[in-house]
Design an enzyme around this catalytic site. Structure first.
Site, mmCIF file in Angstrom:
data_model
loop_
_atom_site.group_PDB
_atom_site.id
_atom_site.type_symbol
_atom_site.label_atom_id
_atom_site.label_comp_id
_atom_site.label_asym_id
_atom_site.label_seq_id
_atom_site.Cartn_x
_atom_site.Cartn_y
_atom_site.Cartn_z
ATOM 1 C CB SER A 124 -7.387 22.779 -19.682
ATOM 2 O OG SER A 124 -6.349 23.138 -20.559
ATOM 3 C CE1 TYR A 149 -6.593 17.297 -20.424
ATOM 4 C CE2 TYR A 149 -5.930 18.925 -22.069
ATOM 5 C CZ TYR A 149 -6.154 18.576 -20.754
ATOM 6 O OH TYR A 149 -5.958 19.503 -19.776
ATOM 7 C CE LYS A 153 -9.376 18.460 -18.046
ATOM 8 N NZ LYS A 153 -9.683 17.944 -16.710
ATOM 9 C CB THR A 216 13.471 19.041 -28.880
ATOM 10 O OG1 THR A 216 14.407 17.966 -28.914
ATOM 11 C CG2 THR A 216 13.218 19.543 -30.289
ATOM 12 N N PRO A 296 2.805 19.216 -33.309
ATOM 13 C CG PRO A 296 2.502 17.281 -34.575
ATOM 14 C CD PRO A 296 3.419 17.904 -33.568
ATOM 15 C CG ASP A 298 2.549 22.833 -29.018
ATOM 16 O OD1 ASP A 298 1.750 22.292 -28.231
ATOM 17 O OD2 ASP A 298 3.781 22.709 -28.931
HETATM 18 C C1 UD1 Z 1 -0.688 21.163 -22.665
HETATM 19 C C2 UD1 Z 1 -2.158 21.312 -23.000
HETATM 20 C C3 UD1 Z 1 -2.912 21.724 -21.773
HETATM 21 C C4 UD1 Z 1 -2.693 20.696 -20.687
HETATM 22 C C5 UD1 Z 1 -1.209 20.663 -20.399
HETATM 23 C C6 UD1 Z 1 -0.928 19.667 -19.295
HETATM 24 C C7 UD1 Z 1 -3.075 22.170 -25.103
HETATM 25 C C8 UD1 Z 1 -3.040 23.274 -26.104
HETATM 26 N N1 UD1 Z 1 -2.293 22.313 -24.045
HETATM 27 O O1 UD1 Z 1 -0.185 22.461 -22.420
HETATM 28 O O2 UD1 Z 1 -4.274 21.804 -22.045
HETATM 29 O O3 UD1 Z 1 -3.432 21.033 -19.560
HETATM 30 O O4 UD1 Z 1 -0.508 20.308 -21.566
HETATM 31 O O5 UD1 Z 1 -0.428 18.490 -19.743
HETATM 32 O O6 UD1 Z 1 -3.791 21.237 -25.269
HETATM 33 N N2 UD1 Z 1 7.756 22.562 -25.308
HETATM 34 C C9 UD1 Z 1 9.010 22.436 -25.913
HETATM 35 N N3 UD1 Z 1 9.726 21.294 -25.681
HETATM 36 C C10 UD1 Z 1 9.266 20.270 -24.881
HETATM 37 C C11 UD1 Z 1 7.987 20.420 -24.268
HETATM 38 C C12 UD1 Z 1 7.257 21.558 -24.522
HETATM 39 O O7 UD1 Z 1 9.463 23.328 -26.638
HETATM 40 O O8 UD1 Z 1 9.967 19.256 -24.732
HETATM 41 C C13 UD1 Z 1 6.992 23.788 -25.545
HETATM 42 C C14 UD1 Z 1 5.634 23.542 -26.199
HETATM 43 O O9 UD1 Z 1 5.749 23.536 -27.590
HETATM 44 C C15 UD1 Z 1 4.826 24.729 -25.657
HETATM 45 C C16 UD1 Z 1 5.433 24.991 -24.279
HETATM 46 O O10 UD1 Z 1 6.711 24.362 -24.293
HETATM 47 O O11 UD1 Z 1 5.039 25.859 -26.448
HETATM 48 C C17 UD1 Z 1 4.612 24.399 -23.142
HETATM 49 O O12 UD1 Z 1 4.354 23.037 -23.438
HETATM 50 P P1 UD1 Z 1 3.682 22.048 -22.358
HETATM 51 O O13 UD1 Z 1 4.404 22.169 -21.074
HETATM 52 O O14 UD1 Z 1 3.627 20.694 -22.991
HETATM 53 O O15 UD1 Z 1 2.233 22.629 -22.134
HETATM 54 P P2 UD1 Z 1 1.077 23.001 -23.187
HETATM 55 O O16 UD1 Z 1 1.256 22.264 -24.468
HETATM 56 O O17 UD1 Z 1 0.975 24.477 -23.253
#
Ligand code: UD1
Length: 340
Positions: A124, A149, A153, A216, A296, A298
């Site tokens: 990842s 996690y 990796k 959100t 937290p 991110d």
């Molecule tokens: C995370 C992990 C990645 C993992 C992936 C799969 C980290 C840094 N990232 O990716 O390694 O493989 O999950 O589970 O460890 N967001 C919102 N609202 C939400 C959900 C997400 O605003 O309800 C935003 C997040 O803040 C982020 C973006 O959307 O900026 C993508 O989030 P997400 O889909 O959860 O993926 P990552 O956090 O990038």
């Protein structure tokens, strides 16, 4: 080739099994449904026109896995089976180390025992932490892991590097995924979060479908053009096809390629706001959302330089962010009402 696909009922695994079958390979899917549902396998069988086999097994179960390998005689292994939720890994670190590291060790030992030559490991972009420079290349520094996690990796990668140094007769590839989204164009398979989604796109599609009240957006004060965080979203079928290329490259390459690392991303950063706007455009649905505090752990922004995969594997993304969001929406509409 006969390819064992662990975690093949999961999101990336099921799409890769479909892409392998499409390319004429024979996927041997192994999954215990801890993060999927059996109907995905039924649909996969339809997509693969029955040309796959399925075994319900935990990859940590050495005896059961040995029995499967004896029976199926795979020539390669693509190892997806792992936990992937950052927050959960902070709460349950042992569970993450046992499952993610334990299953990798079991598979590598079996691989050695049965002389299976090719191995693909799911890593990842989380290994890069907060990058110093964008886009990140494969030689960008690996930073101290922010979660158990992330560390699983890094440990997984290190195990493969150490095997390479020990001149193990095996060829392996480490694929660092950026953010996979979307679904198969048939809408027969897609991402199936059990419970409340943690990831952005399933949260968006479930909100649009009325399953969640509102999305959100985590943080609007990042140092990015619109203040929301930037990620490299890649269509899951583009990602799946990269695995088919990786297996072909391992089989073709003359030299003992081992533990070769590839970034798999679209090479383009998109902000959360941009994803929301693009989703509204392709679906025609106005999304209910609000802004909340940063989540937290991110990172503000990360996206890939995927030139190495293009040059070495001859792979490039074929699909856009709009394509991925449209496919994710079709999938969501299609499973709505199913007891999942
Ligand atoms: C995370 C992990 C990645 C993992 C992936 C799969 C980290 C840094 N990232 O990716 O390694 O493989 O999950 O589970 O460890 N967001 C919102 N609202 C939400 C959900 C997400 O605003 O309800 C935003 C997040 O803040 C982020 C973006 O959307 O900026 C993508 O989030 P997400 O889909 O959860 O993926 P990552 O956090 O990038």
């Amino acid at each position: 080739m006969r390819i064992a696909v662990t975690g093949g009922a999961g999101f990336i695994g099921s799409h890769t099994a479909a892409a392998l079958a499409e390319a004429g390979h024979y996927p041997i899917v192994i999954d215990d449904f801890r993060n999927s549902k059996p109907f995905i396998i039924d649909r996969l069988k339809t997509l693969c026109k029955g040309k796959l086999s399925f075994h319900e097994a935990d990859c940590n179960d050495r005896d059961k896995m040995a029995g499967i390998f004896e029976k199926e005689q795979p020539e390669g292994i693509i190892h997806f089976a792992a936990y992937k939720a950052v927050g959960e890994s902070v709460r349950h670190p042992l569970m993450y180390y046992r499952n993610n590291v334990g299953s990798l060790l079991t598979l590598l030992e079996l691989q050695k025992h049965y002389g299976i030559e090719h191995f693909v490991f799911s890593s990842s972009c989380t290994v890069y932490g907060v990058p110093d420079e964008l886009p990140v290349t494969e030689s960008s520094p690996v930073k101290k892991a922010q979660s158990p996690y992330g560390f699983t990796k890094q440990v997984g990668e290190q195990i493969l590097f150490d095997l390479q140094s020990a001149s193990t007769p095996m060829r392996s590839v480490i694929l660092r995924y950026f953010n996979p989204i979307g679904a198969h164009s048939s809408a027969l398979i897609g991402e199936l979060p059990l419970g409340e989604p943690e990831n952005l796109v399933p949260y968006i599609t479930q909100t649009a479908a009325g399953i969640r009240k509102e999305l959100t957006i985590f943080g609007q004060d990042y140092e990015t053009p619109d203040g929301t965080a930037i990620r490299d979203y890649i269509h899951v079928m583009d990602l799946a096809e990269a695995h088919v290329r990786a297996i072909a490259w391992l089989a073709e390459s003359e030299e003992k390629a081992s533990a070769e690392v590839f970034n798999l991303g679209a090479g383009r950063g998109s902000s959360v706001k941009e994803v929301v706007a693009t989703f509204e455009e392709v679906s025609g649905v106005k999304l209910n959302y609000r802004y909340g505090p940063r989540r937290p752990g991110d990172v503000p922004a990360i996206y890939a330089n995927a030139d190495k995969a293009r040059k070495v594997l001859g792979w490039a993304v074929q699909r856009t962010l709009s394509d991925a969001l449209r496919d994710a929406w079709h999938w969501q509409q299609q499973i709505h009402g199913l007891p999942v």
